[in-house]
Design an enzyme around this catalytic site. Structure first.
Site, short mmCIF file in Angstrom:
data_model
loop_
_atom_site.label_atom_id
_atom_site.label_comp_id
_atom_site.label_asym_id
_atom_site.label_seq_id
_atom_site.Cartn_x
_atom_site.Cartn_y
_atom_site.Cartn_z
N ASP A 7 -3.84 -8.66 -0.29
CA ASP A 7 -2.91 -8.57 -1.41
C ASP A 7 -2.73 -7.10 -1.78
O ASP A 7 -3.71 -6.35 -1.84
CB ASP A 7 -3.51 -9.35 -2.58
CG ASP A 7 -2.57 -9.43 -3.76
OD1 ASP A 7 -1.53 -10.10 -3.63
OD2 ASP A 7 -2.86 -8.80 -4.80
N GLU B 153 0.26 -7.09 2.35
CA GLU B 153 1.47 -6.64 1.66
C GLU B 153 1.47 -5.11 1.67
O GLU B 153 0.67 -4.48 0.99
CB GLU B 153 1.45 -7.11 0.20
CG GLU B 153 1.60 -8.59 0.02
CD GLU B 153 1.62 -8.96 -1.46
OE1 GLU B 153 2.53 -9.71 -1.87
OE2 GLU B 153 0.75 -8.50 -2.23
#
Ligand code: CA
Length: 626
Positions: free
Chosen positions: A327, A356
């Site tokens: 993340d 990400e």
């Protein structure tokens, strides 16, 4: 006290003097003694408060080299709980053990457990090696969403143990649960956070819902997913059983990790034990807030980086996870991510690392962030390709809700679609327009139109094309999923996307109700024929190596795409033995393509005529030389 001023704590010298390389931080348990070690170089005194059955003790710890404090507990301390009390010039900070592996409910106290007792076969022997990231088909799933619906057919609703259930069925007596996911043909389940997070009360689970992007204790499983939060073994054993059950079916499990920020900074064990060390800030004391969650972990500090390496190692070795989805990976730095990649591969050659790669405004220089932009410096790591999402599905952020994509009526995005089918590893050009290559090889692009964030495809289509019939909306969503599956790169599907998942228009459901977030298994019954269609495209991808090319060179050699009039595409894949042609129709009208007669129809809604084929609206028709 000048020695521990902020400037010193933030300095390289501090790391040089104090960084501790030993592998024994946390608790080393045996039946005869338990050894506790904690890194707290700036504390004046460290006390450990231990509770064993009804007996409580406050024991002074011994200061060793490099800021490590230790305590030996003689005897069998299994199931004893403890917290540390760190003394700083009159202030006392209470903290759990950041290296702790089990806990009392709601992260109050670390619990000493005998990990040997939780050992099970994680069934990795049932897995075939993953040769390339592009062989993966990832399916993103939240533990609670998976089973909590009344019609899920699973007994252990909302819990890890739901993954261990077999022969479960929906109301229509069709397969549900892991039986269903296995039948769909995906290869990897990506679980939303399963480490201990802070936003769900483990003693009153139904009172709240959360995705779990608010870590508290990184090295132990979330209690609200266990069948007995009061039993410190249950959360460990049950997550292990879930992973083993997934492996037993030949599927892998990716862990979604949030090593970029925490539930809260001030309350975290890191900040309590070594104030100002683990979180990123400048020398004036301004906190870095690239995560927009009020705190960024500082992966550039020696002991933070070491913690991330130890933590990921634990989840792979102890639990059997097959890789990580990071993340907000762009909050972390390149060296840390490459070190985690190397370590992961050294333990499991089939392990995957992707994340990400957005460029967040965290306090490190842009060229050192683990972002998409810096993909060349992290060749082993994959990135969510938001170009895919934006250009195929359409705009995602609030000011772009109205924007449409190639599959949501903006067919003029045909050149973008071509670029994306190539995995964005090749420059494309048409009528004086060109789009440069983005990634260097297909293993770096995670292709998706839907994930837990933002509108589901169904909800986005309802918003931008409200006048269209449900039937067309279904075709559009199927078309998008087929594009994801047929593109070069790593296909990523959000659970339920194949049966048109809806959150009733909620575009940020991280703490919305269970009702909004759950997998609605009645939709799986309702759209079972459509699911068959997606399963057939998944199967085709798995059968055809040409759809899973590993290198840019192979894409250049084997992959040819033409943009035709009406923004249709002809997508040809060939090597010495195989020749595949796909006719891609993004429009609402039938489109005619000429077909070489030696090709055989494989998939898609078509009418076949002599030397030509009529491809139905919103379709990818597939023909092959055999
Ligand atoms: Ca928790």
């Amino acid at each position: 006290m000048g020695k521990f001023e902020l400037e010193y704590i933030k300095s390289q010298e501090f790391d040089d003097v104090y960084a501790y390389e030993g592998m024994d931080l946390g608790c080393t348990y045996s039946k005869v003694k338990s050894v506790l070690k904690v890194w707290a170089p700036t504390a004046d005194r460290m006390v450990c408060h231990v509770e064993k059955q009804s007996k409580e003790e406050s024991l002074d710890m011994t200061k060793e080299d490099r800021g490590v404090w230790s305590l030996i507990l003689e005897g069998d301390y299994e199931l004893a709980s403890y917290v540390y009390l760190a003394y700083f010039e009159g202030e006392i900070h209470e903290a759990t053990d950041p290296y702790g592996v089990s806990s009392t409910p709601n992260h109050k106290r670390t619990v000493i457990v005998d990990m040997e007792k939780t050992c099970i076969d994680n069934n990795k022997a049932h897995l075939t090696p993953l040769e390339s990231y592009t062989d993966a088909i990832i399916y993103e799933l939240h533990v609670r969403d998976f089973s909590v619906d009344q019609q899920s057919g699973m007994m252990n609703k909302g819990q890890f143990l739901a993954f261990t259930e077999k022969n479960t069925v929906t109301e229509a007596l069709l397969p549900s649960g892991l039986d269903y996911i296995e039948s769909l043909g995906i290869t990897h389940i990506q679980l939303l956070p399963v480490y201990d997070y802070g936003s769900v009360d483990e003693l009153n689970i139904k009172a709240s819902y959360n995705w779990g992007y608010d870590p508290v204790q990184y090295n132990l499983p979330e209690g609200s997913y266990s069948s007995d939060v009061h039993n410190p073994y249950a959360r460990i054993e049950e997550l292990k059983k879930a992973i083993a059950a997934i492996h037993h079916r030949g599927l892998r499990v990716i862990m979604d990790v949030v090593y970029n920020h925490m539930f809260d900074r001030e309350g975290s064990a890191f900040e309590k034990l070594v104030p100002h060390y683990y979180f990123r800030s400048d020398l004036e004391g301004n906190d870095s807030n690239g995560s927009f969650c009020g705190n960024d972990l500082d992966s550039t500090r020696a002991m933070m980086r070491q913690f991330l390496l130890r933590s990921t190692k634990l989840w792979i070795e102890e639990y059997g996870f097959d890789g990580f989805r990071f993340d907000l990976m762009g909050i972390l730095d390149i060296d840390t991510m490459n070190a985690i990649y190397e370590q992961t591969k050294s333990i499991d050659a089939s392990g995957m690392i992707y994340g990400e790669g957005w460029n967040m405004p965290t306090m490190i220089s842009d060229d050192y962030k683990a972002t998409m932009m810096n993909h060349e410096k992290m060749p082993g790591i994959g990135f969510f390709n938001d170009i895919f999402r934006e250009k195929i599905k359409g705009g995602t952020l609030e000011d772009k809700f109205e924007n449409q994509g190639y599959a949501s009526s903006r067919v003029e995005n045909s050149l973008e679609a071509k670029h994306l089918l190539y995995g964005t590893v090749k420059e494309v050009e048409q009528d004086g327009r060109n789009i440069e290559k983005y990634f260097n090889h297909p293993e770096q692009t995670v292709n998706y139109v839907e994930c837990h964030d933002n509108h589901t495809v169904w909800d986005k289509l309802s918003l931008v094309l409200p006048e269209e019939s449900e039937e067309i909306r279904q075709l559009r969503e199927q078309f998008m999923t087929k594009l994801v599956l047929m593109s070069q790169g790593i296909p990523f599907i959000h659970a339920g996307q194949e049966f048109y998942r809806t959150k009733g228009g909620d575009h940020n459901s991280y703490k919305s109700s269970e009702e909004i977030n759950k997998i609605d298994w009645s939709r799986k019954d309702q759209y079972s024929e459509d699911i068959e269609v997606i399963a057939a495209y998944i199967d085709f991808r798995k059968q055809e190596p040409l759809l899973r090319l590993k290198t840019e060179e192979l894409v250049r050699e084997c992959c040819f795409i033409d943009v035709l009039e009406n923004h249709t595409l002809v997508y040809r894949l060939q090597n010495q033995e195989t020749w595949i042609e796909m006719y891609i129709n993004p429009t609402l009208e039938d489109q005619c393509f000429s077909v070489k007669e030696q090709l055989t129809y494989r998939l898609g809604r078509v009418e076949i005529k002599e030397n030509e084929v009529i491809v139905k609206p919103l379709e990818i028709a597939i023909f092959k030389n055999s």
